[in-house]
Design an enzyme around this catalytic site. Structure first.
Site, PDB file in Angstrom:
ATOM      1  N   ASN A 140       0.798  -1.225   0.000  1.00  8.28           N
ATOM      2  CA  ASN A 140       0.000   0.000   0.000  1.00  8.28           C
ATOM      3  C   ASN A 140       0.829   1.271   0.000  1.00  8.28           C
ATOM      4  O   ASN A 140       0.317   2.345  -0.277  1.00  8.28           O
ATOM      5  CB  ASN A 140      -0.917   0.010   1.233  1.00  8.28           C
ATOM      6  CG  ASN A 140      -2.194   0.768   0.998  1.00  8.28           C
ATOM      7  OD1 ASN A 140      -2.711   0.789  -0.107  1.00  8.28           O
ATOM      8  ND2 ASN A 140      -2.703   1.413   2.032  1.00  8.28           N
TER       9      ASN A 140
ATOM     10  N   THR B 296      13.361 -21.070 -27.524  1.00  4.72           N
ATOM     11  CA  THR B 296      11.947 -20.713 -27.530  1.00  4.72           C
ATOM     12  C   THR B 296      11.409 -20.887 -28.942  1.00  4.72           C
ATOM     13  O   THR B 296      11.988 -20.361 -29.898  1.00  4.72           O
ATOM     14  CB  THR B 296      11.760 -19.254 -27.081  1.00  4.72           C
ATOM     15  OG1 THR B 296      12.381 -19.080 -25.809  1.00  4.72           O
ATOM     16  CG2 THR B 296      10.289 -18.908 -26.978  1.00  4.72           C
TER      17      THR B 296
ATOM     18  N   LYS C  69       9.467 -20.272 -32.182  1.00  4.40           N
ATOM     19  CA  LYS C  69       8.954 -19.099 -32.881  1.00  4.40           C
ATOM     20  C   LYS C  69       8.320 -19.531 -34.204  1.00  4.40           C
ATOM     21  O   LYS C  69       8.751 -20.512 -34.781  1.00  4.40           O
ATOM     22  CB  LYS C  69      10.086 -18.099 -33.152  1.00  4.40           C
ATOM     23  CG  LYS C  69      10.915 -17.708 -31.933  1.00  4.40           C
ATOM     24  CD  LYS C  69      10.156 -16.802 -31.001  1.00  4.40           C
ATOM     25  CE  LYS C  69      11.060 -16.362 -29.843  1.00  4.40           C
ATOM     26  NZ  LYS C  69      10.392 -15.434 -28.926  1.00  4.40           N
TER      27      LYS C  69
ATOM     28  N   LYS D 112       5.928 -17.343 -31.839  1.00  7.09           N
ATOM     29  CA  LYS D 112       5.362 -17.757 -30.559  1.00  7.09           C
ATOM     30  C   LYS D 112       3.861 -18.007 -30.652  1.00  7.09           C
ATOM     31  O   LYS D 112       3.317 -18.794 -29.882  1.00  7.09           O
ATOM     32  CB  LYS D 112       5.666 -16.714 -29.492  1.00  7.09           C
ATOM     33  CG  LYS D 112       5.066 -15.339 -29.747  1.00  7.09           C
ATOM     34  CD  LYS D 112       5.238 -14.409 -28.553  1.00  7.09           C
ATOM     35  CE  LYS D 112       6.652 -13.933 -28.411  1.00  7.09           C
ATOM     36  NZ  LYS D 112       6.791 -12.962 -27.292  1.00  7.09           N
TER      37      LYS D 112
ATOM     38  N   LYS E 257      10.953 -24.547 -25.604  1.00  6.69           N
ATOM     39  CA  LYS E 257      10.147 -23.777 -24.662  1.00  6.69           C
ATOM     40  C   LYS E 257       8.922 -23.164 -25.324  1.00  6.69           C
ATOM     41  O   LYS E 257       9.000 -22.626 -26.423  1.00  6.69           O
ATOM     42  CB  LYS E 257      11.016 -22.665 -24.060  1.00  6.69           C
ATOM     43  CG  LYS E 257      10.288 -21.640 -23.224  1.00  6.69           C
ATOM     44  CD  LYS E 257      11.233 -20.547 -22.767  1.00  6.69           C
ATOM     45  CE  LYS E 257      10.479 -19.400 -22.132  1.00  6.69           C
ATOM     46  NZ  LYS E 257       9.657 -18.665 -23.119  1.00  6.69           N
TER      47      LYS E 257
ATOM     48  N   GLU F  15       5.960 -17.085 -23.267  1.00  7.93           N
ATOM     49  CA  GLU F  15       5.173 -16.754 -22.083  1.00  7.93           C
ATOM     50  C   GLU F  15       3.680 -16.623 -22.354  1.00  7.93           C
ATOM     51  O   GLU F  15       2.854 -16.908 -21.486  1.00  7.93           O
ATOM     52  CB  GLU F  15       5.709 -15.470 -21.430  1.00  7.93           C
ATOM     53  CG  GLU F  15       5.470 -14.194 -22.209  1.00  7.93           C
ATOM     54  CD  GLU F  15       6.500 -13.952 -23.302  1.00  7.93           C
ATOM     55  OE1 GLU F  15       6.382 -12.925 -23.983  1.00  7.93           O
ATOM     56  OE2 GLU F  15       7.411 -14.789 -23.479  1.00  7.93           O
TER      57      GLU F  15
ATOM     58  N   HIS G 225       8.981 -18.178 -16.134  1.00  7.51           N
ATOM     59  CA  HIS G 225       9.161 -16.990 -16.968  1.00  7.51           C
ATOM     60  C   HIS G 225       8.782 -15.762 -16.151  1.00  7.51           C
ATOM     61  O   HIS G 225       7.849 -15.806 -15.351  1.00  7.51           O
ATOM     62  CB  HIS G 225       8.297 -17.084 -18.230  1.00  7.51           C
ATOM     63  CG  HIS G 225       8.726 -16.122 -19.300  1.00  7.51           C
ATOM     64  ND1 HIS G 225       8.448 -14.773 -19.232  1.00  7.51           N
ATOM     65  CD2 HIS G 225       9.406 -16.307 -20.460  1.00  7.51           C
ATOM     66  CE1 HIS G 225       8.951 -14.169 -20.304  1.00  7.51           C
ATOM     67  NE2 HIS G 225       9.541 -15.072 -21.060  1.00  7.51           N
ATOM     68  N   ARG G 226       9.502 -14.662 -16.374  1.00  8.91           N
ATOM     69  CA  ARG G 226       9.272 -13.454 -15.578  1.00  8.91           C
ATOM     70  C   ARG G 226       8.467 -12.396 -16.336  1.00  8.91           C
ATOM     71  O   ARG G 226       8.642 -11.196 -16.114  1.00  8.91           O
ATOM     72  CB  ARG G 226      10.609 -12.873 -15.113  1.00  8.91           C
ATOM     73  CG  ARG G 226      11.560 -12.473 -16.232  1.00  8.91           C
ATOM     74  CD  ARG G 226      12.840 -11.869 -15.671  1.00  8.91           C
ATOM     75  NE  ARG G 226      13.743 -11.438 -16.739  1.00  8.91           N
ATOM     76  CZ  ARG G 226      14.799 -10.647 -16.554  1.00  8.91           C
ATOM     77  NH1 ARG G 226      15.084 -10.204 -15.341  1.00  8.91           N
ATOM     78  NH2 ARG G 226      15.571 -10.293 -17.558  1.00  8.91           N
TER      79      ARG G 226
END
EC number: 4.1.1.39
Length: 475
Positions: free
Chosen positions: A123, A173, A175, A177, A201, A204, A294-295
């Site tokens: 907060n 990854t 592609k 994607k 992978k 995301e 994944h971030r």
């Protein structure tokens, strides 16, 4: 009547508003081994003293509110309040300070990253007295970290499961994607894995869209893994993204992945939330699944150097919540990451004990007391010419993930994977033989390309590609 009660009664209740610093700024406080410590970068509004700004942050994230309330007399504020115990100016910045805060452990629910963040940052970031506020670091005491399971398995268990040692792991990854059918997606996975990669992978935002529903993708990827393993004799995996709109649906997808016999699933831990992530991590440990994290959305939180939460804090939180891999930037690719700062939070992810080192952004000594480590994933705009630098920077306990740097090979996915595997093996061999990857890296790649036409073609395609921009996040 206890002495404590008598003391409170003798003071009495006086309504009104008082400065936060009178209660929450305590420069003489000596921190306890059980305190959670935080370092905030505080930018007060003009005219607001740093002591008042720092104390306001502490008050709102512990026992304070904007006015005195009579129920303060029903508890021991000295026991439960957060304390701003030190303030120092930030070198080179006008009207900006690092405020250090100690929180008593009893303020936090055991094993809950969600509650920890709700208390510390939930907060206070909207306070009018603050122009900007950034959480730069946390010290998690062993008494609190031991209430968390942490990563489902950790680095050593993962290597044992995969039977792969002495080098970074290689990933890719898939592609594009979005837009591929499940069968074509599985074909791309197979080509990469048979070419020599350890993992492929989901990106995301690959969840369960109309063009490729999750169950179909899982089935075709499992088939690709089985076929590639049979051909190569190596254990392979694909990060099947289990992220979903509800926790129940997420777990259902993880259950199906386990039934297919795949080794690893994936989660977007920031968009999915810490409660969902911890739930999935517990399921993965109980059922033998590795968990790739994944971030996605991290830059919304950590990109601005004056406001938000630094990624080193989000990385610590992930180690507590649970994940076996997490994306950590590259230093050399298209996604931002200054070397010293990046290696600072990479150590926080992997090591058991990390000494305070302000030159790398580590504000507190951290003892994880054997909480399993997390493999950092380098991903984003990297290709074969980056391999020596990546191997030297991240070391063996890492995942080097090439998306376009695999699938963009002029001969196709499998040759792209071969090029990356040959480049990695050449760098590891050169390092093990005493070579200097930082100085001799380009020559190592050129020499290896003489024996690998796939690597030679990759070197030609990406010889001029560079991402040279000034990092925004500096010390």
């Amino acid at each position: 009547m206890s002495p404590q009660t008598e003391t409170k009664a003798s003071v009495g209740f006086k309504a009104g508003v008082k400065d936060y610093k009178l209660t929450y700024y305590t420069p003489d406080y000596e921190t306890k081994d059980t305190d959670i410590l935080a370092a905030f970068r505080v930018t007060p509004q003009p005219g607001v003293p740093p002591e008042e700004a720092g104390a306001a942050v502490r008050a709102e994230s512990s026992t304070g509110t904007w006015t005195t309330v009579w129920t303060d007399g029903l508890t021991s504020l000295d026991r439960y309040k957060g304390r701003c115990y030190h303030i120092e100016p930030v070198a080179g910045e006008e009207n900006q300070y690092i405020a250090y805060v100690a929180y008593p452990l009893d303020l936090f629910e055991e094993g809950s990253v969600t509650n920890m963040f709700t208390s510390i940052v939930g907060n206070v970031f909207g306070f009018k007295a603050l122009r900007a506020l950034r959480l730069e670091g946390l010290r998690i005491p062993p008494a609190y970290s031991k209430t968390f399971q942490g990563p489902p398995h950790g680095i050593q268990v993962e290597r044992d499961k995969l039977n792969k040692y002495g080098r970074p792991l290689l990933g890719c990854t898939i592609k594009p994607k979005l837009g591929l059918s499940a069968k074509n997606y599985g074909r791309a996975v197979y080509e990469c894995l048979r070419g020599g990669l350890d993992f492929t992978k989901d990106d995301e935002n690959v969840n369960s869209q109309p063009f490729m529903r999750w169950r179909d993708r899982f089935v075709f990827c499992a088939e690709a893994i089985d076929k590639a393993q049979a051909e190569t004799g190596e254990i392979k995996g694909h990060y099947l993204n289990a992220t979903a709109g509800t926790c129940e649906e997420m777990i259902k997808r993880a259950v199906f992945a386990r039934e297919l016999g795949v080794p690893i699933v994936m989660h977007d831990y920031l968009t999915g939330g810490f409660t969902a992530n911890t739930s999935l991590a517990h399921y993965c440990r109980d059922n033998g699944l590795l968990l790739h994290i994944h971030r996605a959305m991290h830059a919304v939180i950590d990109r601005q150097k004056n406001h938000g939460i630094h990624f080193r804090v989000l990385a610590k939180a992930l180690r507590m919540s649970g994940g076996d891999h997490i994306h950590a930037g590259t230093v050399v690719g298209k996604l931002e990451g200054e070397r010293g700062i990046t290696l600072g939070f990479v150590d926080l992810l992997r090591d058991d004990f990390i000494e305070k080192d302000r030159s790398r952004g580590i504000y507190f000594t951290q003892d994880w007391v054997s909480l399993p480590g997390v493999l950092p994933v380098a991903s984003g705009g990297i290709h074969v010419w980056h391999m020596p630098a990546l191997t030297e920077i991240f070391g063996d306990d890492s995942v080097l993930q090439f998306g376009g740097g695999t699938l963009g090979h002029p001969w196709g996915n499998a040759p792209g994977a071969v090029a990356n595997r040959v480049a990695l093996e050449a760098c590891v061999q050169a390092r093990n033989e005493g070579g200097d990857l930082a100085r001799e890296g380009n020559e190592i790649i050129r020499e290896a390309s003489k024996w690998s036409p796939e690597l030679a073609a990759a070197c030609e395609v990406w010889k001029e590609i560079k991402f040279e921009f000034q990092a925004m996040d500096t010390l």
